[in-house]
Design a protein around this motif. Sequence first.
Motif, PDB file in Angstrom:
ATOM      1  N   LEU A  59      -4.392  14.613   6.292  1.00  0.00           N
ATOM      2  CA  LEU A  59      -2.993  14.168   5.721  1.00  0.00           C
ATOM      3  C   LEU A  59      -2.046  13.052   6.215  1.00  0.00           C
ATOM      4  N   ASN A  60      -2.280  12.791   7.700  1.00  0.00           N
ATOM      5  CA  ASN A  60      -1.465  12.098   7.836  1.00  0.00           C
ATOM      6  C   ASN A  60      -1.510  10.387   7.625  1.00  0.00           C
ATOM      7  N   PHE A  61      -2.457  10.025   6.331  1.00  0.00           N
ATOM      8  CA  PHE A  61      -2.153   8.660   5.900  1.00  0.00           C
ATOM      9  C   PHE A  61      -1.472   8.863   4.510  1.00  0.00           C
ATOM     10  N   ASN A 103     -18.976  14.292   8.632  1.00  0.00           N
ATOM     11  CA  ASN A 103     -18.376  13.712   8.993  1.00  0.00           C
ATOM     12  C   ASN A 103     -18.241  12.766   8.787  1.00  0.00           C
ATOM     13  N   SER A 104     -19.369  11.869   8.356  1.00  0.00           N
ATOM     14  CA  SER A 104     -19.580  10.427   8.245  1.00  0.00           C
ATOM     15  C   SER A 104     -18.682  10.009   7.336  1.00  0.00           C
ATOM     16  N   VAL A 105     -18.373  11.097   5.857  1.00  0.00           N
ATOM     17  CA  VAL A 105     -17.990  11.031   5.016  1.00  0.00           C
ATOM     18  C   VAL A 105     -16.382  10.679   5.119  1.00  0.00           C
ATOM     19  N   LEU A 106     -15.961  11.684   5.796  1.00  0.00           N
ATOM     20  CA  LEU A 106     -14.587  12.077   6.929  1.00  0.00           C
ATOM     21  C   LEU A 106     -14.253  10.331   7.263  1.00  0.00           C
ATOM     22  N   GLN A 107     -14.653  10.343   8.454  1.00  0.00           N
ATOM     23  CA  GLN A 107     -14.789   8.911   9.198  1.00  0.00           C
ATOM     24  C   GLN A 107     -14.796   7.480   8.234  1.00  0.00           C
ATOM     25  N   ALA A 108     -15.620   7.552   6.687  1.00  0.00           N
ATOM     26  CA  ALA A 108     -15.279   6.413   5.930  1.00  0.00           C
ATOM     27  C   ALA A 108     -14.359   6.706   5.569  1.00  0.00           C
ATOM     28  N   LEU A 109     -13.579   7.543   4.378  1.00  0.00           N
ATOM     29  CA  LEU A 109     -12.386   7.611   3.858  1.00  0.00           C
ATOM     30  C   LEU A 109     -10.940   7.584   4.881  1.00  0.00           C
ATOM     31  N   LEU A 110     -11.220   7.877   6.047  1.00  0.00           N
ATOM     32  CA  LEU A 110      -9.773   7.739   6.982  1.00  0.00           C
ATOM     33  C   LEU A 110     -10.065   5.848   7.424  1.00  0.00           C
ATOM     34  N   VAL A 111     -11.011   5.564   7.488  1.00  0.00           N
ATOM     35  CA  VAL A 111     -11.102   4.472   7.594  1.00  0.00           C
ATOM     36  C   VAL A 111     -10.462   3.387   6.329  1.00  0.00           C
ATOM     37  N   PHE A 112     -10.219   4.219   5.368  1.00  0.00           N
ATOM     38  CA  PHE A 112      -9.953   3.457   4.346  1.00  0.00           C
ATOM     39  C   PHE A 112      -8.994   3.799   3.524  1.00  0.00           C
ATOM     40  N   LEU A 113      -8.197   5.185   4.155  1.00  0.00           N
ATOM     41  CA  LEU A 113      -6.994   5.211   4.272  1.00  0.00           C
ATOM     42  C   LEU A 113      -5.814   4.864   4.881  1.00  0.00           C
ATOM     43  N   LYS A 114      -6.535   4.322   6.193  1.00  0.00           N
ATOM     44  CA  LYS A 114      -5.325   3.613   7.392  1.00  0.00           C
ATOM     45  C   LYS A 114      -5.507   1.538   7.155  1.00  0.00           C
ATOM     46  N   LYS A 115      -6.697   1.026   6.163  1.00  0.00           N
ATOM     47  CA  LYS A 115      -6.945  -0.379   5.909  1.00  0.00           C
ATOM     48  C   LYS A 115      -6.209  -0.410   5.250  1.00  0.00           C
ATOM     49  N   ARG A 116      -5.350  -1.390   5.586  1.00  0.00           N
ATOM     50  CA  ARG A 116      -3.991  -2.329   4.200  1.00  0.00           C
ATOM     51  C   ARG A 116      -5.410  -3.149   3.466  1.00  0.00           C
ATOM     52  N   PRO A 117      -5.023  -3.691   2.956  1.00  0.00           N
ATOM     53  CA  PRO A 117      -5.348  -4.277   1.653  1.00  0.00           C
ATOM     54  C   PRO A 117      -4.740  -5.745   2.043  1.00  0.00           C
ATOM     55  N   LYS A 159       0.901  -1.413  -0.174  1.00  0.00           N
ATOM     56  CA  LYS A 159       0.099  -0.256   0.009  1.00  0.00           C
ATOM     57  C   LYS A 159       0.752   1.747   0.111  1.00  0.00           C
ATOM     58  N   ALA A 160       0.500   1.834  -1.051  1.00  0.00           N
ATOM     59  CA  ALA A 160       1.523   3.749  -1.185  1.00  0.00           C
ATOM     60  C   ALA A 160      -0.305   4.897  -1.145  1.00  0.00           C
ATOM     61  N   CYS A 161       0.331   5.765  -0.254  1.00  0.00           N
ATOM     62  CA  CYS A 161      -0.342   6.560  -0.203  1.00  0.00           C
ATOM     63  C   CYS A 161      -0.377   8.057  -1.216  1.00  0.00           C
ATOM     64  N   VAL A 162      -0.726   8.754  -1.931  1.00  0.00           N
ATOM     65  CA  VAL A 162       0.030   9.646  -3.081  1.00  0.00           C
ATOM     66  C   VAL A 162      -0.914  10.819  -2.651  1.00  0.00           C
ATOM     67  N   PHE A 163      -1.055  12.197  -1.971  1.00  0.00           N
ATOM     68  CA  PHE A 163      -1.636  13.483  -1.927  1.00  0.00           C
ATOM     69  C   PHE A 163      -0.609  14.562  -3.082  1.00  0.00           C
ATOM     70  N   ILE A 164      -1.995  14.903  -4.119  1.00  0.00           N
ATOM     71  CA  ILE A 164      -1.366  15.849  -5.100  1.00  0.00           C
ATOM     72  C   ILE A 164      -2.156  16.967  -4.658  1.00  0.00           C
ATOM     73  N   HIS A 165      -1.482  18.220  -4.216  1.00  0.00           N
ATOM     74  CA  HIS A 165      -2.427  19.026  -3.777  1.00  0.00           C
ATOM     75  C   HIS A 165      -1.463  20.500  -4.693  1.00  0.00           C
ATOM     76  N   GLY A 166      -2.585  21.155  -5.241  1.00  0.00           N
ATOM     77  CA  GLY A 166      -2.068  22.489  -6.208  1.00  0.00           C
ATOM     78  C   GLY A 166      -3.374  23.026  -6.143  1.00  0.00           C
ATOM     79  N   GLU A 167      -3.123  24.147  -7.817  1.00  0.00           N
ATOM     80  CA  GLU A 167      -4.188  25.222  -8.138  1.00  0.00           C
ATOM     81  C   GLU A 167      -5.462  24.659  -8.528  1.00  0.00           C
ATOM     82  N   ALA A 168      -6.136  24.821  -8.397  1.00  0.00           N
ATOM     83  CA  ALA A 168      -7.434  24.502  -9.252  1.00  0.00           C
ATOM     84  C   ALA A 168      -7.589  24.389 -10.928  1.00  0.00           C
ATOM     85  N   GLY A 169      -7.012  23.232 -11.560  1.00  0.00           N
ATOM     86  CA  GLY A 169      -7.245  23.808 -13.242  1.00  0.00           C
ATOM     87  C   GLY A 169      -5.475  23.790 -13.431  1.00  0.00           C
ATOM     88  N   SER A 170      -5.422  23.442 -12.646  1.00  0.00           N
ATOM     89  CA  SER A 170      -3.157  22.780 -13.471  1.00  0.00           C
ATOM     90  C   SER A 170      -3.113  21.457 -13.441  1.00  0.00           C
TER      91      SER A 170
END
Length: 190
Positions: free
Chosen positions: A174-176, A130-144, A46-57
């Motif tokens: 962002l911790n994940f 918050n419920s969507v946040l919690q769902a995303l956090l669970v799946f970002l943390k979970k190992r395949p 597992k690996a997680c990548v966070f890509i951020h930047g200007e809108a439309g970039s």
Amino acid sequence: MAEKYPGISTQVCQQLMPARNPMYQSPVKNLEIGKAAIRKAQSVGKACVFIHGEAGSGKTSFAAKLAQESNFALVQTCFPEDLVGLTDADKCMHIRKIFERAYVSASSCVILDDLERLLEYCPVGPQFSNSVLQALLVFLKKRPPPGKSLLIIAISSSGPRSAERYDLKKFGVLNFFDSHIYEGSLMNDL
């Protein structure tokens, strides 16, 4: 007609890639960071990548490029428009199904596009689901499952010092992420 990218339908490819061929300005360093994440997903599962930047970039196109580079068997996407009109419970179920399908394949990539919109984030307040946040956090943390590889790419229009990025950090999202890639302009003007 054969699919251009493994695991991605032609329709989704058209959403992810611009109509014209992008001219990436992204430094070689950013592509190398992405390739390192792909190698990590292949070696440790597992690996997680966070890509951020200007809108439309071109962040979504860059994510599609990484998905293509991975040659993973399946690419799953989650767009904010997929969640419009759904209840919070249905949104969480939609996200769950995306990850469950990803866990079935030997190697998968999940692209979470426009993270703020997925969370229904609003800087005025701030407000979010918050419920969507919690769902995303669970799946970002979970190992395949053992023997499976998963690459998660999340895309955000937050700048390095923006309130949105501060709140994503405060929410614990962002911790994940193993890798953070910031680009103000990934593509030349076409």
